[in-house]
Write a protein that holds these residues in place. Structure first.
Motif, PDB file in Angstrom:
ATOM      1  N   GLY A 153       0.822  -1.156   0.020  1.00 34.13           N
ATOM      2  CA  GLY A 153       0.022   0.190   0.027  1.00 34.13           C
ATOM      3  C   GLY A 153       0.900   1.003  -0.075  1.00 34.13           C
ATOM      4  N   HIS A 154       2.155   1.024  -0.415  1.00 30.27           N
ATOM      5  CA  HIS A 154       2.867   2.270  -0.324  1.00 30.27           C
ATOM      6  C   HIS A 154       2.448   3.135  -1.410  1.00 30.27           C
ATOM      7  N   GLN A 155       2.506   4.441  -1.138  1.00 36.12           N
ATOM      8  CA  GLN A 155       2.048   5.486  -2.013  1.00 36.12           C
ATOM      9  C   GLN A 155       2.637   5.589  -3.214  1.00 36.12           C
ATOM     10  N   LYS A 156       3.958   5.528  -3.187  1.00 37.42           N
ATOM     11  CA  LYS A 156       4.622   5.479  -4.462  1.00 37.42           C
ATOM     12  C   LYS A 156       4.384   4.367  -5.624  1.00 37.42           C
ATOM     13  N   VAL A 157       4.213   3.170  -5.109  1.00 38.64           N
ATOM     14  CA  VAL A 157       3.850   2.087  -5.908  1.00 38.64           C
ATOM     15  C   VAL A 157       2.690   2.416  -6.636  1.00 38.64           C
ATOM     16  N   VAL A 158       1.640   2.791  -5.783  1.00 32.87           N
ATOM     17  CA  VAL A 158       0.231   3.188  -6.234  1.00 32.87           C
ATOM     18  C   VAL A 158       0.447   4.545  -7.292  1.00 32.87           C
ATOM     19  N   VAL A 159       1.249   5.389  -6.956  1.00 31.22           N
ATOM     20  CA  VAL A 159       1.383   6.422  -7.935  1.00 31.22           C
ATOM     21  C   VAL A 159       1.941   6.020  -9.251  1.00 31.22           C
ATOM     22  N   ASP A 160       3.100   5.246  -9.188  1.00 31.09           N
ATOM     23  CA  ASP A 160       3.650   4.683 -10.374  1.00 31.09           C
ATOM     24  C   ASP A 160       2.747   3.801 -11.309  1.00 31.09           C
ATOM     25  N   ALA A 161       1.792   3.200 -10.430  1.00 35.81           N
ATOM     26  CA  ALA A 161       0.845   2.309 -11.134  1.00 35.81           C
ATOM     27  C   ALA A 161      -0.310   3.179 -12.099  1.00 35.81           C
ATOM     28  N   ILE A 162      -0.632   4.230 -11.329  1.00 39.89           N
ATOM     29  CA  ILE A 162      -1.690   5.106 -11.844  1.00 39.89           C
ATOM     30  C   ILE A 162      -1.056   5.770 -13.193  1.00 39.89           C
ATOM     31  N   GLU A 163       0.241   6.290 -13.156  1.00 40.73           N
ATOM     32  CA  GLU A 163       1.073   6.838 -14.142  1.00 40.73           C
ATOM     33  C   GLU A 163       1.236   6.035 -15.130  1.00 40.73           C
ATOM     34  N   LEU A 164       1.276   4.821 -15.062  1.00 43.42           N
ATOM     35  CA  LEU A 164       1.459   3.686 -16.124  1.00 43.42           C
ATOM     36  C   LEU A 164       0.190   3.505 -16.726  1.00 43.42           C
ATOM     37  N   GLY A 165      -0.837   3.950 -16.036  1.00 40.85           N
ATOM     38  CA  GLY A 165      -2.145   3.645 -16.689  1.00 40.85           C
ATOM     39  C   GLY A 165      -3.341   3.024 -16.042  1.00 40.85           C
ATOM     40  N   ALA A 166      -2.955   2.502 -14.612  1.00 41.01           N
ATOM     41  CA  ALA A 166      -3.929   1.753 -13.967  1.00 41.01           C
ATOM     42  C   ALA A 166      -5.155   2.970 -13.461  1.00 41.01           C
ATOM     43  N   LYS A 167      -6.284   2.381 -13.719  1.00 44.24           N
ATOM     44  CA  LYS A 167      -7.418   3.034 -13.541  1.00 44.24           C
ATOM     45  C   LYS A 167      -7.812   3.162 -12.023  1.00 44.24           C
ATOM     46  N   ASP A 168      -7.394   2.253 -11.121  1.00 40.10           N
ATOM     47  CA  ASP A 168      -7.575   2.284  -9.750  1.00 40.10           C
ATOM     48  C   ASP A 168      -6.843   1.253  -8.946  1.00 40.10           C
ATOM     49  N   PHE A 169      -7.115   1.301  -7.529  1.00 40.77           N
ATOM     50  CA  PHE A 169      -6.159   0.094  -7.150  1.00 40.77           C
ATOM     51  C   PHE A 169      -6.935  -0.299  -5.688  1.00 40.77           C
TER      52      PHE A 169
END
Length: 123
Positions: free
Chosen positions: A84-100
């Motif tokens: 649940g690290h913020q950086k991982v979530v931000v990286d995923a969203i930047e790559l195009g993930a719609k949500d987490f």
């Protein structure tokens, strides 16, 4: 009802997601235990939505997401991870993930997230 691909290296997590989503009348078009399988299954099944773990052997979720997005830039991907690290979530969203969804997750949160992402597609 959506066609969903579940990607997680833990069989228990795939089974749990499969059960939650099936009860809500979604069709599970495939399950993959690593990113390499996920990319292959995505190309073969063309699901409406992918629920993807980040930390997996062979190819991780971030790399798999990049490959899937190269194949279909409109792919709808929800990242599901214990990190649940913020950086991982931000990286995923930047790559195009719609949500987490952060593990451990509850059924309500999973269905809420899936419905929200699917509503983007239909609107």
């Amino acid at each position: 009802m959506a066609r969903i691909l579940i990607v997680d290296d833990a069989k228990f997590m795939r089974t749990t997601l499969h059960t939650i989503l099936s009860k809500d009348n979604h069709e599970i078009v495939g399950e993959a235990e690593n990113g390499e399988e996920a990319v292959s299954l995505f190309k073969n099944t063309k699901p409406d939505l992918v629920i993807m773990d980040i930390t997996m052997p062979i190819m991780n979720g971030m790399d798999a997401m990049k490959e899937i997005k190269k194949f279909d830039e409109n792919a709808q991907i929800v990242v599901c991870s214990a990190m649940g690290h913020q950086k991982v979530v931000v990286d995923a969203i930047e790559l195009g993930a719609k949500d987490f969804i952060v593990k451990p997750f509850d059924e309500h949160r999973v269905l809420e997230t899936v419905e929200r992402v699917l509503s983007y597609i239909t609107s």
